[in-house]
Scaffold this motif. Structure first.
Motif, PDB file in Angstrom:
ATOM      1  N   GLN A  76       0.839  -1.199   0.000  1.00 48.41           N
ATOM      2  CA  GLN A  76       0.000   0.000   0.000  1.00 48.41           C
ATOM      3  C   GLN A  76       0.874   1.251   0.000  1.00 48.41           C
ATOM      4  O   GLN A  76       1.514   1.582   0.987  1.00 48.41           O
ATOM      5  CB  GLN A  76      -0.925   0.009   1.220  1.00 48.41           C
ATOM      6  N   GLY A  77       0.915   1.914  -1.156  1.00 50.31           N
ATOM      7  CA  GLY A  77       1.696   3.141  -1.279  1.00 50.31           C
ATOM      8  C   GLY A  77       3.197   2.917  -1.285  1.00 50.31           C
ATOM      9  O   GLY A  77       3.959   3.868  -1.057  1.00 50.31           O
ATOM     10  N   VAL A  78       3.664   1.693  -1.585  1.00 51.23           N
ATOM     11  CA  VAL A  78       5.089   1.364  -1.534  1.00 51.23           C
ATOM     12  C   VAL A  78       5.459   0.530  -2.754  1.00 51.23           C
ATOM     13  O   VAL A  78       4.685  -0.322  -3.201  1.00 51.23           O
ATOM     14  CB  VAL A  78       5.443   0.571  -0.258  1.00 51.23           C
ATOM     15  N   ALA A  79       6.651   0.769  -3.299  1.00 55.86           N
ATOM     16  CA  ALA A  79       7.166  -0.054  -4.405  1.00 55.86           C
ATOM     17  C   ALA A  79       8.663  -0.226  -4.238  1.00 55.86           C
ATOM     18  O   ALA A  79       9.363   0.653  -3.719  1.00 55.86           O
ATOM     19  CB  ALA A  79       6.850   0.599  -5.749  1.00 55.86           C
ATOM     20  N   LEU A  80       9.156  -1.367  -4.683  1.00 58.70           N
ATOM     21  CA  LEU A  80      10.591  -1.659  -4.703  1.00 58.70           C
ATOM     22  C   LEU A  80      11.069  -1.721  -6.139  1.00 58.70           C
ATOM     23  O   LEU A  80      10.382  -2.269  -7.017  1.00 58.70           O
ATOM     24  CB  LEU A  80      10.876  -3.013  -4.037  1.00 58.70           C
ATOM     25  N   ILE A  81      12.266  -1.180  -6.395  1.00 58.17           N
ATOM     26  CA  ILE A  81      12.845  -1.243  -7.731  1.00 58.17           C
ATOM     27  C   ILE A  81      14.326  -1.613  -7.627  1.00 58.17           C
ATOM     28  O   ILE A  81      14.946  -1.508  -6.566  1.00 58.17           O
ATOM     29  CB  ILE A  81      12.693   0.086  -8.501  1.00 58.17           C
ATOM     30  N   GLY A  82      14.902  -2.022  -8.753  1.00 63.13           N
ATOM     31  CA  GLY A  82      16.333  -2.328  -8.798  1.00 63.13           C
ATOM     32  C   GLY A  82      16.692  -3.450  -7.838  1.00 63.13           C
ATOM     33  O   GLY A  82      15.920  -4.374  -7.593  1.00 63.13           O
TER      34      GLY A  82
END
Length: 381
Positions: free
Chosen positions: A273-279
């Motif tokens: 919720q309202g958070v994302a991970l990248i790389g």
């Protein structure tokens, strides 16, 4: 709000800023500075930088890659050659140069850079996520509509999103260095193959520098941090049977970094919720396919485009993750396969080399088609 000011974090910051977002980047380093040395840009990453308006600067900073060559590490004899000069989008770049290009573009786009801030934790305070950052022993709470974890293998944002998702040592260690060149280096990435080991070398900045990455299989390791200072003599001892040409290059290494390669046993959730991970925060990528930076660039722009669509944020995040997971998993599997192929020993090694050599002479396009699914992807479309 973006945690981490590396290539993934700055590319995401610029992507959101280009779409009109108000972006803040929190970075632990007091000065933005990329560690490492060279990187190999491929067409899927090149398209992202094109879309961000960085083509001319990027092309000035790096040379087009003419080929990837596989050679015997012990003799220097050619095993196979993958010609890339007819394909657009392959470049050899210094990581620091790409990082500087992204930083400059972020500042010009109005991205706010908070330096010297250590990400303490991601706090759930209802509908909007809150990032706790620390500076000189004092805490600051930063609210955002979206928090992006671009804080690398040891991500604190991932700790909150996927507790227990800890990177595990893969049984491989690496040394990275640059050495001074003599100018006008042939822009070819060469992979020197040994049983249980390999070395990748290529020129940077027109041959003014040479990038060296050496990988060997080991039983244990202490930490995932690649900022640890290595021992060049230990690296040279691990490749004491190198061909004269490679041995001469390794002999010129004065300082190097040394780290253990780590990966997540399984992919964590990329979003909450309202958070994302990248790389590397989402998917630490082993350096056997030259895709770590390219996948990070894809993550960054595709996330910005997905959340710019007319949908609720959480629905947009779920859709973005669904679109990314299979592709990322396939790329990670291909990198693991390359590790096995590069480090092959025993009778199968010579047979495998003979097959590669024959294919590269008689049907070079066949070898290239093996990775067209990866290189032809266009997240900007």
């Amino acid at each position: 709000m973006i945690a981490g000011g590396g290539i993934a974090g700055l590319a995401a910051a610029l992507s959101f800023a280009r779409l009109g977002g108000r972006v803040v980047v929190s970075e632990v380093a007091p000065v933005l500075r990329e560690v490492g040395a060279g990187l190999q840009l491929s067409p899927n990453g090149h398209r992202v930088l094109d879309a961000l308006g960085l083509s001319s600067e990027m092309e000035a900073a790096g040379e087009r890659t003419r080929a990837v060559c596989l050679v015997s590490g012990r003799t220097g004899r050619d095993v196979a050659r993958l010609p890339l000069d007819r394909l657009h989008g392959f470049r050899l770049l210094h990581r620091a140069d790409l990082h500087s290009i992204l930083e400059r573009a972020c500042r010009e786009a109005g991205v706010k850079l908070l330096l010297g801030r250590h990400v303490g934790a991601l706090i759930d305070r209802g509908r909007r996520p809150t990032l706790r950052v620390e500076q000189r022993g004092e805490n600051e709470l930063l609210d955002a509509d979206l928090v992006i974890g671009a804080d690398g293998v040891g991500s604190r944002v991932r700790d909150a999103l996927a507790p227990g998702a800890e990177p595990a040592f893969t049984g491989q260690v690496a040394w990275r260095a640059t050495v001074e060149g003599e100018g006008a280096g042939d822009p070819v990435a060469t992979v020197h193959l040994f049983p249980g080991r390999h070395v990748v070398t290529y020129p940077l900045r027109g041959g003014a520098l040479w990038n060296v990455v050496a990988v060997a299989e080991r039983g244990e390791w202490r930490a995932a941090d690649w900022r640890l200072l290595g021992d060049p003599d230990e690296m040279r001892a691990a490749f004491a049977d190198a061909s004269p040409g490679l041995a001469g290059l390794l002999q010129r290494v004065g300082t190097c970094s040394h780290w253990g390669l780590h990966a997540l046993p399984k992919l964590p959730p990329f979003t909450g919720q309202g958070v994302a991970l990248i790389g590397d925060a989402a998917h630490p990528t082993l350096p056997f396919l030259a895709q770590g930076a390219n996948l990070a660039l894809e993550d960054a722009l595709s996330l910005a485009l997905a959340t710019d669509a007319p949908a609720t944020l959480d629905r947009a995040l779920r859709g973005w993750e669904a679109a990314r997971r299979d592709r990322v998993a396939r790329a990670l599997a291909a990198a693991r396969d390359n590790a096995r192929n590069y480090h092959m020993g025993g009778p199968g090694r010579l047979a495998g080399w003979a097959a590669l050599g024959t294919a590269s002479v008689l049907a070079p396009g066949l070898l290239l088609r093996r990775y067209r699914w990866l290189w032809d992807a266009d997240v900007t479309a």
